[in-house]
Design an enzyme around this catalytic site. Structure first.
Site, PDB file in Angstrom:
ATOM      1  N   SER A  50       0.999  -1.039  -0.211  1.00  5.66           N
ATOM      2  CA  SER A  50       0.309   0.163  -0.117  1.00  5.66           C
ATOM      3  C   SER A  50       1.097   1.357   0.087  1.00  5.66           C
ATOM      4  O   SER A  50       1.912   1.217   0.370  1.00  5.66           O
ATOM      5  CB  SER A  50      -0.601  -0.392   1.502  1.00  5.66           C
ATOM      6  OG  SER A  50      -0.333  -0.004   2.543  1.00  5.66           O
ATOM      7  N   ASP A  85      -1.041  -1.585  -4.088  1.00  9.41           N
ATOM      8  CA  ASP A  85      -1.648  -1.900  -3.711  1.00  9.41           C
ATOM      9  C   ASP A  85      -2.239  -0.247  -3.797  1.00  9.41           C
ATOM     10  O   ASP A  85      -2.391   0.421  -3.045  1.00  9.41           O
ATOM     11  CB  ASP A  85      -1.907  -2.808  -2.700  1.00  9.41           C
ATOM     12  CG  ASP A  85      -3.346  -2.851  -1.999  1.00  9.41           C
ATOM     13  OD1 ASP A  85      -4.175  -3.153  -3.186  1.00  9.41           O
ATOM     14  OD2 ASP A  85      -3.226  -3.380  -0.877  1.00  9.41           O
ATOM     15  N   ASP A 106      -6.130   3.128  -7.760  1.00 13.11           N
ATOM     16  CA  ASP A 106      -7.525   2.734  -7.648  1.00 13.11           C
ATOM     17  C   ASP A 106      -8.331   4.414  -7.437  1.00 13.11           C
ATOM     18  O   ASP A 106      -7.663   5.457  -6.754  1.00 13.11           O
ATOM     19  CB  ASP A 106      -7.035   3.010  -6.357  1.00 13.11           C
ATOM     20  CG  ASP A 106      -9.030   2.655  -5.115  1.00 13.11           C
ATOM     21  OD1 ASP A 106      -9.560   3.313  -6.239  1.00 13.11           O
ATOM     22  OD2 ASP A 106      -9.197   2.071  -4.369  1.00 13.11           O
ATOM     23  N   GLU A 136     -10.208   0.049 -10.313  1.00  9.59           N
ATOM     24  CA  GLU A 136     -10.927  -0.352  -9.723  1.00  9.59           C
ATOM     25  C   GLU A 136     -12.328   0.729 -10.027  1.00  9.59           C
ATOM     26  O   GLU A 136     -11.964   1.612 -10.098  1.00  9.59           O
ATOM     27  CB  GLU A 136     -10.907   0.315  -7.944  1.00  9.59           C
ATOM     28  CG  GLU A 136     -12.262  -0.152  -7.244  1.00  9.59           C
ATOM     29  CD  GLU A 136     -11.317  -0.606  -5.702  1.00  9.59           C
ATOM     30  OE1 GLU A 136     -10.321  -0.149  -4.883  1.00  9.59           O
ATOM     31  OE2 GLU A 136     -12.217   0.351  -4.900  1.00  9.59           O
ATOM     32  N   HIS A 178     -12.255  -4.304   3.125  1.00  8.35           N
ATOM     33  CA  HIS A 178     -11.505  -5.156   4.146  1.00  8.35           C
ATOM     34  C   HIS A 178     -11.816  -5.184   5.459  1.00  8.35           C
ATOM     35  O   HIS A 178     -12.454  -4.429   5.873  1.00  8.35           O
ATOM     36  CB  HIS A 178     -10.074  -3.364   3.735  1.00  8.35           C
ATOM     37  CG  HIS A 178      -9.756  -3.648   2.162  1.00  8.35           C
ATOM     38  ND1 HIS A 178      -9.909  -1.922   2.213  1.00  8.35           N
ATOM     39  CD2 HIS A 178      -8.980  -4.557   1.321  1.00  8.35           C
ATOM     40  CE1 HIS A 178      -9.311  -2.107   1.037  1.00  8.35           C
ATOM     41  NE2 HIS A 178      -8.890  -3.264   0.200  1.00  8.35           N
ATOM     42  N   GLY A 179     -10.411  -6.066   5.851  1.00  9.66           N
ATOM     43  CA  GLY A 179     -10.486  -6.442   7.127  1.00  9.66           C
ATOM     44  C   GLY A 179     -10.941  -6.920   7.934  1.00  9.66           C
ATOM     45  O   GLY A 179     -11.718  -7.999   7.056  1.00  9.66           O
ATOM     46  N   GLY A 210      -9.955 -10.627   1.115  1.00  8.50           N
ATOM     47  CA  GLY A 210      -9.686 -11.597   1.436  1.00  8.50           C
ATOM     48  C   GLY A 210      -9.993 -12.470   2.232  1.00  8.50           C
ATOM     49  O   GLY A 210     -10.284 -13.495   2.749  1.00  8.50           O
ATOM     50  N   ASN A 230      -6.806 -10.945  -2.601  1.00  8.97           N
ATOM     51  CA  ASN A 230      -5.646 -10.084  -1.816  1.00  8.97           C
ATOM     52  C   ASN A 230      -5.967 -10.453  -0.684  1.00  8.97           C
ATOM     53  O   ASN A 230      -7.323 -10.452  -0.012  1.00  8.97           O
ATOM     54  CB  ASN A 230      -6.215  -8.208  -1.822  1.00  8.97           C
ATOM     55  CG  ASN A 230      -6.081  -8.285  -3.133  1.00  8.97           C
ATOM     56  OD1 ASN A 230      -5.307  -9.228  -4.019  1.00  8.97           O
ATOM     57  ND2 ASN A 230      -5.990  -6.000  -3.483  1.00  8.97           N
ATOM     58  N   ASN A 232      -4.644  -9.422   3.450  1.00 13.39           N
ATOM     59  CA  ASN A 232      -3.714  -8.394   4.130  1.00 13.39           C
ATOM     60  C   ASN A 232      -4.105  -9.211   5.485  1.00 13.39           C
ATOM     61  O   ASN A 232      -2.935  -9.563   6.364  1.00 13.39           O
ATOM     62  CB  ASN A 232      -3.843  -7.476   4.300  1.00 13.39           C
ATOM     63  CG  ASN A 232      -2.945  -5.763   5.051  1.00 13.39           C
ATOM     64  OD1 ASN A 232      -1.838  -6.834   5.163  1.00 13.39           O
ATOM     65  ND2 ASN A 232      -3.129  -4.773   5.041  1.00 13.39           N
TER      66      ASN A 232
HETATM   67  P1  13P Z   1      -7.619  -7.749   3.799  1.00 14.49           P
HETATM   68  O1  13P Z   1      -6.727  -7.275   4.895  1.00 14.49           O
HETATM   69  O2  13P Z   1      -9.208  -7.725   4.430  1.00 14.49           O
HETATM   70  O3  13P Z   1      -7.366  -8.965   3.521  1.00 14.49           O
HETATM   71  O4  13P Z   1      -7.549  -7.314   2.398  1.00 14.49           O
HETATM   72  C1  13P Z   1      -6.667  -6.953   1.827  1.00 14.49           C
HETATM   73  C2  13P Z   1      -6.647  -6.140   0.229  1.00 14.49           C
HETATM   74  O5  13P Z   1      -7.854  -6.202  -0.077  1.00 14.49           O
HETATM   75  C3  13P Z   1      -5.870  -5.643   0.279  1.00 14.49           C
HETATM   76  O6  13P Z   1      -5.961  -4.278  -1.123  1.00 14.49           O
END
Ligand code: 13P
Length: 291
Positions: A50, A85, A106, A136, A178-179, A210, A230, A232
Site C-alpha cells: 500500500s 496496492d 484506484d 477499480e 477490507h479487514g 480476502g 488480496n 492482508n
Molecule cells: P484484507 O486485509 O481484508 O485481507 O484485504 C486486503 C486487501 O484487499 C488489500 O488490498
C-alpha cells in the site's frame, strides 16, 4: 528470477480457474516469509504494497530494491510480481518509475469520467514499460491506511468501459470489505460478479478483502472470474497471535543477558505467516502451479 509483470500469471489463473494470492508486505521479515512459503509451494505470487506501507519502508525505490534483492538472495524460482496496492495517480507513476512490475490505480473515489481518464493514462504508461495494471470500479468497503469507504456494488456498465481500456485485471466491489467482516455481513454478491464477468467479456477480476470470507465462497467467486485474491489482515492476525503467545510465555527474556535478538523474537510470527500462506495457496488453487 527477475520480478515479472502479473499479466501472465493472472491470465493462466483465469484460464485454469484458480486465483493468485496477492499478499501485502510491510517489512523485510514478511517479504522473506511469504517468498519462502511460495517457493516451497511452487506457487506464483504477487507481493503488494500500500502507499502507507511504502512510506513506512522508506519509499518505492527502497521497496523495489529490497524485494529484488531478497528474491535473488533466496534463489526464488517462482514468478514474483511487485504490485502497488490502491495506488493514487501520483503513486502509480512513482511506482512505475521505481521498478514495480505491476500497479493498481484506484480511481474509484473520483467521478467516473475522471476515473476513466486517469485509468487510461496509467494503463498507457504502464503498458509502454511492460507493467501490468489493475483498476477499480466501485469502492471496496472497510478501512485501509486510514482511508474508509462503504462496501459498494460496482456498476457492470462502468466495469465494461474500464475493461475495454485494456486494463489487465479489474477490482470491482461486490460487497467485499477490507479487514474483519461484521457479524451481519450478507456475503459476496456472486450474481453481480457473474454479470460483471459477462459484461467485461471475461476480464480477470480481483477480490479485495480476502481475509475472513469463507473459502467456499471465495472458490465460488473464482469460478465466476476472480483470478487474484488480496490478503492482508489474515497475515497480521496470525503474526500477532504467535508473537503474543511467545511474549506471554516470557520466551523473549534472554536468560544469558545477551539482549533482545529480533532474529529470535520475530521467528514465531514469521513461521505463522509461512503456515498461513501455505494454507491460502492451497485453498485458492495456486499451490504447485509454478512447478
Ligand atoms: P484484507 O486485509 O481484508 O485481507 O484485504 C486486503 C486487501 O484487499 C488489500 O488490498
Amino acid at each position: 528470477m527477475a520480478l515479472v509483470s502479473a499479466t501472465e500469471m493472472i491470465k493462466k489463473a483465469h484460464e485454469g480457474h484458480y486465483a493468485i494470492c496477492a499478499f501485502n508486505i510491510n517489512n523485510l521479515e514478511w517479504t522473506k516469509s511469504i517468498l519462502t512459503a511460495c517457493e516451497k509451494a511452487k506457487a506464483p505470487v504477487i507481493l503488494e504494497v500500500s502507499e502507507g506501507a511504502n512510506k513506512y519502508m522508506c519509499g518505492f525505490k527502497t521497496v523495489a530494491n529490497m524485494v529484488k534483492n531478497i528474491v535473488e538472495f533466496l534463489g526464488i524460482t517462482v514468478p514474483v510480481a511487485l504490485h502497488l496496492d490502491h495506488g493514487t495517480y501520483e503513486g502509480a507513476k512513482a511506482a512505475i518509475e521505481a521498478g514495480y512490475t505491476s500497479v493498481m490505480f484506484d480511481g474509484s473515489h473520483y467521478p467516473f469520467e475522471e476515473n476513466l481518464q486517469k485509468s487510461k493514462e496509467i494503463i498507457a504508461l504502464a503498458h509502454s514499460k511492460g507493467i501490468s495494471v489493475e483498476c477499480e470500479v466501485g469502492g471496496i468497503g472497510g478501512s485501509e491506511d486510514g482511508v474508509t469507504s462503504a462496501g459498494e456494488q460496482a456498476d457492470p456498465n462502468e466495469c465494461k468501459i474500464i475493461a475495454e481500456l485494456g486494463v489487465d485485471f479489474l477490482a470491482a466491489g461486490i460487497g467485499n470489505i477490507h479487514g474483519i467482516y461484521p457479524a451481519n455481513w450478507k456475503g459476496l454478491n456472486l450474481d453481480l460478479l457473474k454479470t460483471i464477468q459477462e459484461a467485461t467479456n471475461g476480464k480477470p477480476l480481483v477480490l479485495h478483502g480476502g481475509t475472513g470470507i469463507p473459502y467456499d465462497m471465495v472458490r465460488s467467486a473464482i469460478e465466476r472470474g476472480v483470478s487474484k485474491v488480496n490478503i492482508n489482515t489474515d497475515l497480521q492476525l496470525v503474526f500477532a497471535a504467535a508473537e503474543r503467545e511467545y511474549f506471554e510465555a516470557g520466551k523473549d527474556l534472554d536468560k544469558a543477558g545477551k539482549g533482545f535478538d529480533p532474529r529470535k523474537v520475530l521467528k514465531p510470527g514469521c513461521q505463522a505467516i509461512e503456515a498461513k500462506v501455505e494454507e491460502l495457496l492451497k485453498a485458492f488453487g495456486s499451490y504447485g502451479k509454478a512447478a
